[in-house]
Design an enzyme around this catalytic site. Structure first.
Site, PDB file in Angstrom:
ATOM      1  N   SER A 136       7.535  38.189  39.252  1.00 40.57           N
ATOM      2  CA  SER A 136       7.200  39.558  39.662  1.00 40.57           C
ATOM      3  C   SER A 136       5.766  39.974  39.317  1.00 40.57           C
ATOM      4  O   SER A 136       5.516  41.115  38.930  1.00 40.57           O
ATOM      5  CB  SER A 136       8.213  40.561  39.075  1.00 40.57           C
ATOM      6  OG  SER A 136       9.510  40.280  39.578  1.00 40.57           O
ATOM      7  N   GLU A 160      14.288  27.805  41.355  1.00 36.67           N
ATOM      8  CA  GLU A 160      15.168  27.794  42.539  1.00 36.67           C
ATOM      9  C   GLU A 160      15.548  26.356  42.914  1.00 36.67           C
ATOM     10  O   GLU A 160      16.643  26.108  43.414  1.00 36.67           O
ATOM     11  CB  GLU A 160      14.486  28.535  43.700  1.00 36.67           C
ATOM     12  CG  GLU A 160      14.498  30.045  43.458  1.00 36.67           C
ATOM     13  CD  GLU A 160      13.358  30.810  44.087  1.00 36.67           C
ATOM     14  OE1 GLU A 160      12.688  30.295  45.000  1.00 36.67           O
ATOM     15  OE2 GLU A 160      13.115  31.959  43.641  1.00 36.67           O
ATOM     16  N   ASN A 214       3.361  31.074  45.922  1.00 30.91           N
ATOM     17  CA  ASN A 214       4.555  30.320  46.298  1.00 30.91           C
ATOM     18  C   ASN A 214       5.248  31.110  47.410  1.00 30.91           C
ATOM     19  O   ASN A 214       5.878  32.122  47.137  1.00 30.91           O
ATOM     20  CB  ASN A 214       5.460  30.168  45.069  1.00 30.91           C
ATOM     21  CG  ASN A 214       6.786  29.526  45.424  1.00 30.91           C
ATOM     22  OD1 ASN A 214       6.960  29.009  46.534  1.00 30.91           O
ATOM     23  ND2 ASN A 214       7.728  29.555  44.490  1.00 30.91           N
ATOM     24  N   GLY A 239       5.199  34.839  43.795  1.00 30.47           N
ATOM     25  CA  GLY A 239       6.111  34.681  44.922  1.00 30.47           C
ATOM     26  C   GLY A 239       5.958  35.824  45.905  1.00 30.47           C
ATOM     27  O   GLY A 239       5.031  35.857  46.727  1.00 30.47           O
ATOM     28  N   GLY A 240       6.839  36.805  45.812  1.00 24.32           N
ATOM     29  CA  GLY A 240       6.905  37.899  46.783  1.00 24.32           C
ATOM     30  C   GLY A 240       5.570  38.554  47.111  1.00 24.32           C
ATOM     31  O   GLY A 240       5.249  38.783  48.283  1.00 24.32           O
ATOM     32  N   LYS A 247       7.676  30.183  49.214  1.00 22.00           N
ATOM     33  CA  LYS A 247       9.108  29.873  49.346  1.00 22.00           C
ATOM     34  C   LYS A 247       9.436  29.587  50.821  1.00 22.00           C
ATOM     35  O   LYS A 247       8.605  29.005  51.516  1.00 22.00           O
ATOM     36  CB  LYS A 247       9.953  31.008  48.750  1.00 22.00           C
ATOM     37  CG  LYS A 247       9.457  31.354  47.341  1.00 22.00           C
ATOM     38  CD  LYS A 247      10.377  32.213  46.535  1.00 22.00           C
ATOM     39  CE  LYS A 247       9.738  32.444  45.171  1.00 22.00           C
ATOM     40  NZ  LYS A 247      10.621  33.128  44.234  1.00 22.00           N
ATOM     41  N   GLY A 305      11.565  37.450  41.353  1.00 21.97           N
ATOM     42  CA  GLY A 305      12.081  38.173  42.503  1.00 21.97           C
ATOM     43  C   GLY A 305      12.892  39.405  42.136  1.00 21.97           C
ATOM     44  O   GLY A 305      13.565  39.987  42.984  1.00 21.97           O
TER      45      GLY A 305
HETATM   46  P1  PGA Z   1       8.183  36.397  42.364  1.00 21.15           P
HETATM   47  O1  PGA Z   1       8.397  34.795  42.363  1.00 21.15           O
HETATM   48  O2  PGA Z   1       6.702  36.630  42.172  1.00 21.15           O
HETATM   49  O3  PGA Z   1       8.681  36.848  43.685  1.00 21.15           O
HETATM   50  O4  PGA Z   1       8.967  36.923  41.213  1.00 21.15           O
HETATM   51  C1  PGA Z   1       7.699  33.976  41.469  1.00 21.15           C
HETATM   52  C2  PGA Z   1       8.085  32.537  41.696  1.00 21.15           C
HETATM   53  O5  PGA Z   1       9.243  32.260  42.046  1.00 21.15           O
HETATM   54  O6  PGA Z   1       7.251  31.627  41.540  1.00 21.15           O
END
Ligand code: PGA
Length: 252
Positions: free
Chosen positions: A213, A97, A9, A234-235, A11, A173
């Site tokens: 995370s 989000e 993802n 995500g990140g 974002k 995140g």
């Molecule tokens: P993250 O995000 O891996 O940065 O924690 C996960 C997500 O929002 O799907």
């Protein structure tokens, strides 16, 4: 029986040119990872370039959200018809989000899930509790409510493509990952609710991803658990080497 799925993802990061550059680096790194379904979810404006760059490869492209109408006067929105026409195969629904900043509710999640199924898009439905809800002991109630609401009125006969993602909001995140035990417990709750809302056979075959995370160094300990069928990242998915390493480590 459940094919592992690992989704990125991105974002609101990357331009079309940056998406193409990522994919060019990433594809050779995961060329041997055929047991895992790999999905990249770039921003809407990068979908076309990403589809071109992954053409003829097993890597799928997903959207991060969509509207539930086929078309209409909904300025700024993107419909399932449009995604499908472009070659998008998957769609994230109800990411926290979206719930937090864009008025996504249990009801719109349900409408979007129905629209995705009607248009043969693989829906990845995100559920997860906030920190205050966990601390108050309400995690199971939240997961049951969000899962049941997403699945309300869905005919089990067409529900097989649905994927869930357990994303505890406090882990997104933040660098704070759910322990494998916390994640496994939550996945069992979601699976039990799928059995109630649909049926036990679908609960057994539905993939439930963990998100929050996920990094190369924790992917193996999370993804090896019985009820965890992959990850939503995500990140750590923004860098092709890091995302490829997650896929490789999770498959160990
Ligand atoms: P993250 O995000 O891996 O940065 O924690 C996960 C997500 O929002 O799907």
């Amino acid at each position: 029986m459940r094919k592992p799925l690992i989704a990125a993802n991105w974002k609101m990061y990357k331009t079309p040119a940056e998406s193409t550059a990522f994919i060019d680096t990433f594809l050779p790194l995961v060329a041997s990872q055929q047991k895992t379904e790999i999905v990249l979810c770039p921003p809407m404006i990068c979908l076309a370039a990403s589809i071109v760059a992954t053409k003829g490869t097993p890597v799928h492209i997903g959207a991060q959200t969509m509207d539930y109408h086929d078309n209409g006067a909904y300025t700024g929105e993107t419909s399932p018809l449009m995604l499908k026409a472009l070659g998008v195969t998957h769609v994230l629904i109800g990411h926290s989000e979206r719930r937090q900043y864009f008025n996504e509710t249990d009801e719109t999640v349900n409408l979007k899930l129905k629209a995705a199924l009607a248009h043969n898009l693989v829906p990845i439905v995100c559920v997860g509790e906030h920190l205050a809800e966990r601390e108050a002991g309400h995690t199971n109630d939240v997961l049951n409510r969000q899962t049941a609401a997403a699945l309300a009125g869905i005919d089990p006969a067409i529900a097989a493509p649905i994927v869930f993602a357990y994303e505890p909001v406090w882990a997104i995140g933040t660098g704070r990952t759910a322990t494998p035990q916390i994640a496994e417990e939550a996945h069992k709750v979601i699976r039990a609710q799928i059995a109630k809302s649909l049926n036990p056979a679908l609960a057994a075959s539905t993939r439930i991803l963990y998100g929050g995370s996920v990094k190369p160094d924790n992917a193996a300990s999370l993804c090896c658990l019985e009820d965890i069928d992959g990850a939503l990242v995500g990140g750590a998915s923004l860098d092709p080497n890091s995302f490829a390493q997650i896929i490789i480590n999770a498959a160990l």
